[in-house]
Scaffold this motif. Structure first.
Motif, PDB file in Angstrom:
ATOM      1  N   ASN A 295       0.459 -28.195 -34.862  1.00  0.00           N
ATOM      2  CA  ASN A 295       0.546 -27.548 -36.167  1.00  0.00           C
ATOM      3  C   ASN A 295       1.380 -28.420 -37.096  1.00  0.00           C
ATOM      4  OD1 ASN A 295       3.239 -27.078 -35.453  1.00  0.00           O
ATOM      5  ND2 ASN A 295       2.798 -25.005 -34.713  1.00  0.00           N
ATOM      6  N   GLU A 296       1.811 -27.851 -38.199  1.00  0.00           N
ATOM      7  CA  GLU A 296       2.529 -28.665 -39.172  1.00  0.00           C
ATOM      8  C   GLU A 296       3.883 -29.135 -38.644  1.00  0.00           C
ATOM      9  OE1 GLU A 296       1.129 -25.793 -39.611  1.00  0.00           O
ATOM     10  OE2 GLU A 296       0.290 -25.511 -41.614  1.00  0.00           O
TER      11      GLU A 296
ATOM     12  N   SER B  50       0.361 -32.092 -42.565  1.00  0.00           N
ATOM     13  CA  SER B  50      -0.240 -31.171 -43.516  1.00  0.00           C
ATOM     14  C   SER B  50      -1.020 -30.101 -42.761  1.00  0.00           C
ATOM     15  CB  SER B  50      -1.185 -31.927 -44.457  1.00  0.00           C
ATOM     16  OG  SER B  50      -2.288 -32.433 -43.720  1.00  0.00           O
ATOM     17  N   PRO B  51      -1.305 -28.933 -43.388  1.00  0.00           N
ATOM     18  CA  PRO B  51      -2.082 -27.882 -42.712  1.00  0.00           C
ATOM     19  C   PRO B  51      -3.454 -28.351 -42.232  1.00  0.00           C
ATOM     20  CG  PRO B  51      -1.035 -27.017 -44.690  1.00  0.00           C
ATOM     21  CD  PRO B  51      -0.823 -28.511 -44.705  1.00  0.00           C
ATOM     22  N   SER B  52      -4.027 -29.331 -42.888  1.00  0.00           N
ATOM     23  CA  SER B  52      -5.354 -29.813 -42.489  1.00  0.00           C
ATOM     24  C   SER B  52      -5.315 -30.589 -41.173  1.00  0.00           C
ATOM     25  CB  SER B  52      -5.934 -30.711 -43.582  1.00  0.00           C
ATOM     26  OG  SER B  52      -5.162 -31.888 -43.730  1.00  0.00           O
ATOM     27  N   GLU B  53      -4.114 -30.896 -40.685  1.00  0.00           N
ATOM     28  CA  GLU B  53      -3.989 -31.671 -39.448  1.00  0.00           C
ATOM     29  C   GLU B  53      -3.732 -30.802 -38.228  1.00  0.00           C
ATOM     30  OE1 GLU B  53      -1.494 -35.299 -40.244  1.00  0.00           O
ATOM     31  OE2 GLU B  53      -1.418 -34.311 -42.202  1.00  0.00           O
ATOM     32  N   ARG B  54      -3.990 -29.498 -38.335  1.00  0.00           N
ATOM     33  CA  ARG B  54      -3.888 -28.618 -37.180  1.00  0.00           C
ATOM     34  C   ARG B  54      -5.022 -28.897 -36.206  1.00  0.00           C
ATOM     35  NH1 ARG B  54      -3.305 -22.984 -40.534  1.00  0.00           N
ATOM     36  NH2 ARG B  54      -1.199 -23.320 -41.409  1.00  0.00           N
TER      37      ARG B  54
ATOM     38  N   TYR C 161       0.097 -38.659 -40.426  1.00  0.00           N
ATOM     39  CA  TYR C 161       1.326 -37.954 -40.111  1.00  0.00           C
ATOM     40  C   TYR C 161       2.513 -38.676 -40.730  1.00  0.00           C
ATOM     41  CZ  TYR C 161      -1.574 -35.965 -36.375  1.00  0.00           C
ATOM     42  OH  TYR C 161      -2.557 -35.366 -35.670  1.00  0.00           O
TER      43      TYR C 161
ATOM     44  N   SER D 189      -8.894 -28.518 -37.901  1.00  0.00           N
ATOM     45  CA  SER D 189      -9.162 -28.221 -39.308  1.00  0.00           C
ATOM     46  C   SER D 189      -9.908 -29.359 -39.976  1.00  0.00           C
ATOM     47  CB  SER D 189      -7.828 -27.957 -40.033  1.00  0.00           C
ATOM     48  OG  SER D 189      -7.133 -26.894 -39.441  1.00  0.00           O
TER      49      SER D 189
END
Length: 372
Positions: free
Chosen positions: A334-335, A269-273, A371, A306
């Protein structure tokens, strides 16, 4: 008065034209005299290397000479031209050119200390210490990658460059140029310069072979990547623990930098950058978020995330130790993928395998990680 004034102007113009014609005629006679002296030298050099010598008038009627030859499986051209760099007032220069195999996009310039006055001509590169300083200290080496320059300039190649010390050699993209101020008047020296140029131009073939061998050892496939004006890159694709891994070597089309990047695919997800970037120097960590992996990783890397609470479980103590031992310039997630970046071109199997293990561990699903 007006006819007299115009007559004076026309007389002045005619005088200037005569002066220019006389100067051009004198320069032509000087060039022809010099050509007659040097022509047998170039013929002998061509004979020594098994090349072909040509001679005749140029576009402006000036005498021209040319040698074409193939040495070390490299096609070389020798010619001469006006030296526009103003080197010690010398009008002519001898030039050796070739198309070089340069899959990495390395920029390299080598010249003797005393030739520093030839100027850099806009060449971009860092000073590099190469080989035995006692033997090679008279040379100035500039390169876009110190690590690759040291690999490129083997002892045999450095000995060849020392034997042709009158020449400044430049490798940019796929073009190699070796220049000497003045018309070459020594056949043996020209032959030595040709051999040095051939060795430098052909060195990239060995790099391509090393990359093919590396791909085979890793169990992957090698393919050319996008090309740039400065060179290009190659990509090794393989599967590691069920994930696609890409090893990109050479000059990136994205940012033009020379290095090695190892990526493992993931879905997140974007929050896992997140991004780990090696610190240029140690400094205060006040006001910075505490990165995963403990104090040692914090001192060596600046970490941005993030959602730190989602990323932190990934960086175990064992993984942090591996990162600190390998010392990449950055690790970015990134994603789509986790990418480890070496600031220098890294072609050794061991560090690349360790990099693959690191990105695979960060990209793999785990009991605590979100993930997929």
């Amino acid at each position: 008065m007006e006819p007299l004034f115009f007559l004076m102007i026309l007389t002045g113009i005619a005088g200037l034209a005569r002066c220019f014609a006389q100067a051009s005629d004198a320069a032509r006679r000087t060039a022809e005299a010099r050509w007659r002296l040097v022509r047998p030298v170039w013929q002998r050099a061509a004979s020594l290397v098994g090349g072909q010598f040509r001679s005749g008038p140029g576009r402006l009627g000036e005498p021209r000479m040319q040698i074409t030859v193939v040495l070390e499986s490299v096609a070389l051209l020798v010619d001469h031209d006006v030296d526009h760099r103003g080197v010690s007032g010398v009008r002519y220069m001898t030039r050796i050119t070739s198309t070089a195999r340069n899959p990495s996009g390395l920029r390299l310039r080598v010249h003797e200390q005393r030739l520093r006055g030839t100027g850099d001509g806009g060449f971009r590169g860092r000073l590099v210490d190469v080989g035995n300083l006692k033997a090679d200290g008279a040379f100035v080496v500039r390169a876009s990658s110190p690590t690759l320059a040291r690999w490129w300039l083997t002892p045999r190649l450095r000995a060849a460059l020392r034997a042709a010390s009158e020449y400044q050699l430049t490798l940019e993209a796929h073009r190699l140029t070796s220049i000497r101020a003045g018309l070459e008047d020594d056949a043996e020296r020209l032959v030595r310069a040709l051999h040095a140029a051939a060795l430098v131009a052909g060195r990239g073939r060995e790099l391509a072979k090393a990359w093919r061998a590396l791909a085979q050892e890793l169990g992957g496939s090698l393919s050319p990547g996008p090309s740039t004006e400065s060179g290009g890159e190659v990509t090794i694709e393989l599967e590691h623990r069920g994930r696609l891994v890409c090893v990109e070597l050479g000059r990136s089309a994205r940012n033009g930098r020379l290095g090695t990047r190892v990526s493992a695919a993931r879905v997140a997800s974007p929050s896992e950058r997140f991004a780990l970037k090696r610190r240029a120097r140690r400094g205060s960590t006040r006001g910075r978020s505490e990165p995963p992996g403990g104090d040692a990783l914090l001192r060596a890397y600046e970490v941005q995330a993030s959602a730190p609470e989602k990323v932190a479980p990934r960086f175990t103590d064992e993984l942090a130790r591996e990162i600190l031992a390998l010392r990449p310039s950055a690790i970015i997630g990134n994603e789509a993928a986790v990418t480890l970046v070496f600031s220098e071109l890294e072609t050794g199997r061991e560090p690349i395998e360790r990099a693959i293990a690191i990105v695979s561990a960060l990209a793999a699903p785990g009991s605590q990680g979100p993930y997929r």
